[in-house]
Design an enzyme around this catalytic site. Structure first.
Site, PDB file in Angstrom:
ATOM      1  N   ASP A   1       0.813  -1.008  -0.063  1.00 46.02           N
ATOM      2  CA  ASP A   1       0.301   0.168  -0.213  1.00 46.02           C
ATOM      3  C   ASP A   1       0.672   1.529  -0.207  1.00 46.02           C
ATOM      4  O   ASP A   1       2.471   1.261   0.228  1.00 46.02           O
ATOM      5  CB  ASP A   1      -1.166   0.265   1.150  1.00 46.02           C
ATOM      6  CG  ASP A   1       0.331   0.111   2.145  1.00 46.02           C
ATOM      7  OD1 ASP A   1       0.100   1.124   3.385  1.00 46.02           O
ATOM      8  OD2 ASP A   1       0.762  -1.246   2.464  1.00 46.02           O
TER       9      ASP A   1
ATOM     10  N   HIS B   1       1.981  -8.350  -4.097  1.00 49.57           N
ATOM     11  CA  HIS B   1       1.389  -7.173  -3.599  1.00 49.57           C
ATOM     12  C   HIS B   1       1.758  -6.370  -3.214  1.00 49.57           C
ATOM     13  O   HIS B   1       2.046  -5.754  -2.326  1.00 49.57           O
ATOM     14  CB  HIS B   1       0.403  -7.970  -1.674  1.00 49.57           C
ATOM     15  CG  HIS B   1      -0.732  -7.102  -1.100  1.00 49.57           C
ATOM     16  ND1 HIS B   1      -2.414  -7.469  -2.475  1.00 49.57           N
ATOM     17  CD2 HIS B   1      -0.641  -6.095  -0.277  1.00 49.57           C
ATOM     18  CE1 HIS B   1      -2.571  -5.782  -1.773  1.00 49.57           C
ATOM     19  NE2 HIS B   1      -2.573  -5.330  -0.639  1.00 49.57           N
TER      20      HIS B   1
ATOM     21  N   GLU C   1       3.145 -10.037   0.501  1.00 48.83           N
ATOM     22  CA  GLU C   1       2.989  -9.087   0.040  1.00 48.83           C
ATOM     23  C   GLU C   1       4.597  -8.329   0.408  1.00 48.83           C
ATOM     24  O   GLU C   1       5.269  -9.046   0.662  1.00 48.83           O
ATOM     25  CB  GLU C   1       2.451  -7.944   0.896  1.00 48.83           C
ATOM     26  CG  GLU C   1       2.424  -6.325   1.237  1.00 48.83           C
ATOM     27  CD  GLU C   1       1.332  -5.789   1.920  1.00 48.83           C
ATOM     28  OE1 GLU C   1       1.075  -4.646   1.497  1.00 48.83           O
ATOM     29  OE2 GLU C   1       1.220  -6.510   3.257  1.00 48.83           O
TER      30      GLU C   1
ATOM     31  N   ASP D   1       1.810 -17.188  -4.809  1.00 46.47           N
ATOM     32  CA  ASP D   1       2.050 -16.882  -5.463  1.00 46.47           C
ATOM     33  C   ASP D   1       0.727 -15.525  -6.447  1.00 46.47           C
ATOM     34  O   ASP D   1       0.709 -15.885  -7.695  1.00 46.47           O
ATOM     35  CB  ASP D   1       3.360 -16.911  -6.324  1.00 46.47           C
ATOM     36  CG  ASP D   1       4.144 -15.855  -7.302  1.00 46.47           C
ATOM     37  OD1 ASP D   1       3.498 -14.582  -6.762  1.00 46.47           O
ATOM     38  OD2 ASP D   1       4.747 -16.084  -7.958  1.00 46.47           O
TER      39      ASP D   1
END
Length: 528
Positions: free
Chosen positions: A143, A451, A505, A496
């Site tokens: 993020d 991620h 992530e 994955d």
């Protein structure tokens, strides 16, 4: 199936390959296809973390390129004096792609180029009329949030890397004249300086109120930025991080070093005044909490780095007082940073080697790594990881254990510790039950779909090279992992896929310890 370090093997060191059957392993020279030898795997050994009976083969090869086959499956391998140079560079370079608030040009970032992002001022959560510029730094993970305690762990590992391998990194210049590693660290330090309040306390994080959609590009993430309240752990971590950085930056940027130290002392003074609380997400914020009920370990770490940098006995007194309260002074995770305080003290030339506390740290280090060696004896993969250790970010624990083994080798010279560290590094690069290299871009079967929002936006299978995936998580804490993984052993609880944020992530504080490991195995044998 054969499982091995997919990047390469070090000349003169153990070259262990894991097999799931006892079928012979054939080795050919790549250049002329000539058969070199056939090996019979030893075993089986039951490995509890993978719930599999496995076999092992020691290759014993000279430098060169080889093809090894078992049951018609072929694998190409390299043995050399320096097989890890490229992956070492990529692991550090990966931080560049996480830079926030600046343009990443196509010439430097390729597919992942973008313009300035997250440049708007953030509102202060408990004083919404106040706006603060907290631009810059690194995006923490998949993020776009930025978290002070996470930064502390990442910078601690990178500064330890610079300390221990300074001959390498002093000579790698960046674009600003600083050594490249320090240039990258300064990006995050500049951000951290903006997070300190006038009274010395430090805001815990800056994020949007909720996570952005998975496929949102950095420039398109224009939701309101919020500075979450100050916390005791963020303030202590800030003090420790900046005090250590002030020491390392002093020969290069003296004025900047002074600024870092002044901010570190101000944070420590505020911490000692009391009244700061552990962090809990405010009701309207659902981004990563990075909560921690105790700042004892961060304060211990801060006292150690302030003493190392300043020589002021005031900090030594605090260090000794807090040491007596620690259950374990060797942890290296963001929740418990006490190990960095102990490392700082052990590597401090001002420390009295005859002091009982110094000897006690060594005694406890020896006991810890020897206990881990006992776990390794029962592990088919030669890992000190137990079934319960495969949680969110388990690859960080693998790397942290390896760093403890290297520290023990540096202190005691026992070759078993260095070999244990190498076995853990091998695990990250493919010697695991899934035969998966957890470093993007390195290995024949490396992670392709981490991620990571910029890649999810592009929808490509070309990840940024050098990212470390979080790794197996027996708790399956995301919907995709829960759907895809059924009744798997802890070491196999990985998928994955972009949507598996609990296993796949990436983050700055998983990359940083692996930078240290790769640097060690690149530099320690450079002259052998």
């Amino acid at each position: 199936m054969l499982m091995m370090n997919q990047v390469g093997f070090l000349k003169g060191k153990q070259q262990r390959v894991i097999a799931t059957t006892a079928s012979p392993v054939h080795i050919h020279q790549q250049k002329d296809k000539a058969m070199l030898k056939t090996l019979v795997p030893e075993g089986p050994v039951y490995d509890a973390t993978s719930a599999t009976s496995i076999y092992s083969v020691e290759l014993g090869l000279d430098p060169g390129q080889y093809t090894i086959t078992q049951n018609k499956q072929a694998y190409e391998i390299t043995v050399s004096a320096n097989p890890f140079e490229a992956v070492t560079q990529a692991l550090l370079r990966a931080f560049y792609y996480l830079r926030c608030g600046e343009t990443l040009p196509k010439a430097a970032a390729g597919l992942y180029h973008h313009g300035p992002c997250h440049t708007a001022k953030a509102i202060v959560y408990d004083n919404p009329t106040e706006m603060v510029d907290v631009s810059g730094g690194w995006h923490d993970a998949g993020d776009y949030g930025k978290y002070v305690v996470a930064a502390g762990k990442a910078i601690a590992d990178l500064l330890l890397t610079f300390d221990d391998f300074s001959d390498r990194y002093r000579n790698q210049s960046g674009t600003t004249g600083l050594p490249y590693l320090l240039e990258e660290v300064k990006v995050e330090l500049d951000f951290l300086l903006k997070c300190q309040r006038a009274d010395g306390a430090v805001y815990h994080k800056v994020t949007t109120e909720q996570f952005p959609p998975f496929d949102r590009h950095p420039e398109a993430d224009t939701m309101r930025l919020v500075l979450s309240p100050v916390s005791d752990t963020a303030t202590a971590s800030f003090a420790a991080t900046l005090a250590d950085a002030a020491r390392v930056f002093k020969p290069y940027l003296a004025d900047y070093s002074d600024r870092l130290l002044e901010a570190a002392i101000k944070a420590f003074d505020r911490l000692e005044q009391g009244g700061l609380a552990p962090f809990v997400n405010p009701p309207s914020i659902s981004t990563g909490e990075y909560g921690d009920p105790s700042c004892l370990d961060e304060t211990y770490w801060a006292s150690a780095t302030l003493y190392r940098t300043t020589g002021d006995s005031r900090y030594l007194t605090v260090f000794k007082t807090l040491y007596a309260k620690l259950a374990d002074p060797l942890h290296l995770g963001w929740v418990d940073m006490s190990g960095y305080g102990s490392i700082s003290y052990l590597k401090n030339p001002k420390a009295d080697r005859n002091e009982p506390i110094y000897q006690d740290i060594l005694t406890r280090l020896s006991a810890t790594v020897d206990q881990r060696l006992e776990v390794i004896k029962a592990s088919g993969f030669k890992l000190a990881m137990r079934r319960e250790d495969f949680i969110w970010g388990s690859n960080m624990e693998v790397a942290n254990q390896a760093i403890q083994f290297i520290l023990a080798y540096q202190c005691f010279g026992d070759a078993r510790y260095e070999q244990a560290a190498l076995d853990h590094f091998d695990y990250l690069l493919g010697k695991n039950i899934l035969g998966k290299s957890y470093v993007t871009g390195f290995g024949a079967n490396s992670v392709l779909f981490p991620h990571y929002r910029p890649q999810m936006h592009l929808g490509v299978n070309e990840p940024v090279p050098g990212f470390v995936s979080g790794g197996p998580n027996k708790n399956l804490e995301d919907p995709y992992a829960q759907e895809q993984i059924k009744m798997a052993a802890p070491q196999a609880c990985f998928v994955d896929h972009f949507e598996s944020f609990a296993t796949n992530e990436i983050t700055i504080y998983w990359n940083a310890p692996v930078v240290y490991l790769a640097s060690y195995f690149t530099e320690a044998f450079a002259e052998e």
